[in-house]
Design an enzyme around this catalytic site. Sequence first.
Site, PDB file in Angstrom:
ATOM      1  N   GLN A  31      17.252 -26.153 -19.163  1.00 52.10           N
ATOM      2  CA  GLN A  31      17.736 -26.802 -20.382  1.00 52.10           C
ATOM      3  C   GLN A  31      18.802 -27.866 -20.116  1.00 52.10           C
ATOM      4  OE1 GLN A  31      18.001 -22.677 -22.388  1.00 52.10           O
ATOM      5  NE2 GLN A  31      17.649 -24.056 -24.095  1.00 52.10           N
ATOM      6  N   HIS A 123      15.236 -17.415 -16.574  1.00 52.00           N
ATOM      7  CA  HIS A 123      15.460 -17.828 -17.964  1.00 52.00           C
ATOM      8  C   HIS A 123      14.268 -18.700 -18.384  1.00 52.00           C
ATOM      9  CE1 HIS A 123      18.692 -18.515 -21.188  1.00 52.00           C
ATOM     10  NE2 HIS A 123      17.629 -19.199 -21.610  1.00 52.00           N
ATOM     11  N   ASN A 167      16.126 -13.093 -19.039  1.00 52.49           N
ATOM     12  CA  ASN A 167      16.618 -13.469 -20.362  1.00 52.49           C
ATOM     13  C   ASN A 167      15.532 -13.294 -21.436  1.00 52.49           C
ATOM     14  OD1 ASN A 167      18.755 -14.963 -22.019  1.00 52.49           O
ATOM     15  ND2 ASN A 167      16.908 -16.152 -22.447  1.00 52.49           N
ATOM     16  N   GLU A 168      15.857 -12.566 -22.480  1.00 48.79           N
ATOM     17  CA  GLU A 168      15.041 -12.466 -23.699  1.00 48.79           C
ATOM     18  C   GLU A 168      13.539 -12.301 -23.470  1.00 48.79           C
ATOM     19  OE1 GLU A 168      15.998 -15.975 -25.962  1.00 48.79           O
ATOM     20  OE2 GLU A 168      17.980 -15.254 -26.499  1.00 48.79           O
TER      21      GLU A 168
HETATM   22  O1  IFM Z   1      18.145 -22.173 -26.190  1.00 47.49           O
HETATM   23  C1  IFM Z   1      17.877 -20.834 -26.343  1.00 47.49           C
HETATM   24  C2  IFM Z   1      18.090 -20.083 -25.040  1.00 47.49           C
HETATM   25  O2  IFM Z   1      17.308 -20.597 -24.002  1.00 47.49           O
HETATM   26  C3  IFM Z   1      17.749 -18.621 -25.194  1.00 47.49           C
HETATM   27  N1  IFM Z   1      18.400 -18.057 -26.359  1.00 47.49           N
HETATM   28  C4  IFM Z   1      18.344 -18.767 -27.595  1.00 47.49           C
HETATM   29  C5  IFM Z   1      18.769 -20.212 -27.390  1.00 47.49           C
HETATM   30  C6  IFM Z   1      18.712 -20.965 -28.722  1.00 47.49           C
HETATM   31  O3  IFM Z   1      17.423 -20.953 -29.237  1.00 47.49           O
END
Ligand code: IFM
Length: 436
Positions: A31, A123, A167-168
């Site tokens: 990102q 991520h 992550n997530e």
């Molecule tokens: O930008 C994302 C991130 O990569 C993971 N968590 C949520 C953020 C906002 O959407």
Amino acid sequence: MHKTHLKEKHDHQTLKFPQGFLWGAATSAHQVEGGNIYNDWWKWEQDRPPHLRSGAACDQYNRYREDFEMAKDLNHNAHRLSIEWSRIEPREGEFNLAEIEHYVKLLKHLKSLNMTVMLTLWHFTLPGWLADCGGWENFKAPFYFERFVKKIAPELGEYVDFWVTINEPGVYIYETYIERVWPHSKKSLIGQIKTYLNLASAHRKTYRFLHSKNALGKPVGMAQNIMSFEPYHKHSIMEQLAVVVNDIFTNHLFYFLTRGTHDFLGINYYFHARLKHQGLIPQKVDFSPPTHEVSDLGWEIYPEGLFDVLSDLSDDVPIYITECGIASTNDDRRNRFLVAYLQEVVRAIKSGVNVRGFFYWSLIDNFEWHLGFTPRFGLIEVDYETQKRHIRPSALTFAEIIAANGIPHTLMRFLGHTVTSEEVLKRFQKMEPQHK
Ligand code: IFM
């Protein structure tokens, strides 16, 4: 005497956080870095309109010093970031030592600024070679991931204070198999289950490795997207049931599959859902303005939900809020957001939840996946034409909270008001010089 009196008065009026609380912001490699040409996202983005490609992103690959120093100047004592697997292993089994060295330099720089480092190992992006052979659906994916971690942990471990394995996972599956807006999107229940189980296995394997005698024994956890759920009608049994089921699948199942492998819980909090019984299955009902404030992405501002999820997940291990933030070009909204959400964190701590840190998402504006660069999450604004950084007033509000290790009473009035940048700046200028 006079000073003591002032201090006591100040302490009394500030909603305090525990000593040693970690304050920082988070980012992820793809990102912000730019030029991640070996991963699956890059390849996928090439068929998209230019404004939806990551391209140079924020060029943090080259500008990390400036960004970390700004975070330090804004009083942050911790930083969460990720490393890009595809840079380190661009071809299967071939590790690029120069890229490992790059991350060593970057982490060393953070340590030289006296920052606590939380490092995420995965991520969302995959090396292209792994994506080409099924990505997380491939039964060997956890093995590949563990091999990558075994390679880098001995090099980077010295500069890492907390490991976040993945992550997530839930968001990854949701965007890929349900919304189908991310690379490799498809409708496949089997693919979805395989991915879920392989991500859980990858977490377990890396947890064990990072605690083995080859590693340095720093705390290991993961970052989970945790949602707060509520029935639309308080007395609807169907809606209450839907809340329980959604809560289990979204918030608890992954922890259950990986139980015993979390030294801390990393919570990413963004979403609140009210479930309404209409048709067979209760559906999420979105609230919107003018009755409810939302972010630029239409996500409802619901600080109370943070208290709810923290209380719900409170357990033996400490909790770090590994992400929480708002996409908004209206920085006044971010000021209110910070005060309102952090107030809920204090409330949770006071009621006994062991919260030890808060990482705002995000330090700088960045590439918001399939939505491109339009959403603005940053404490620091990025001008993508020039790559110039501009500190937003809300970053100063956050700095003020960090300096006080609490929410000064006077910031509470941000909640019901429009706060001007001038007002935030004036407050910041009045702060003790060592906090600036
Ligand atoms: O930008 C994302 C991130 O990569 C993971 N968590 C949520 C953020 C906002 O959407």
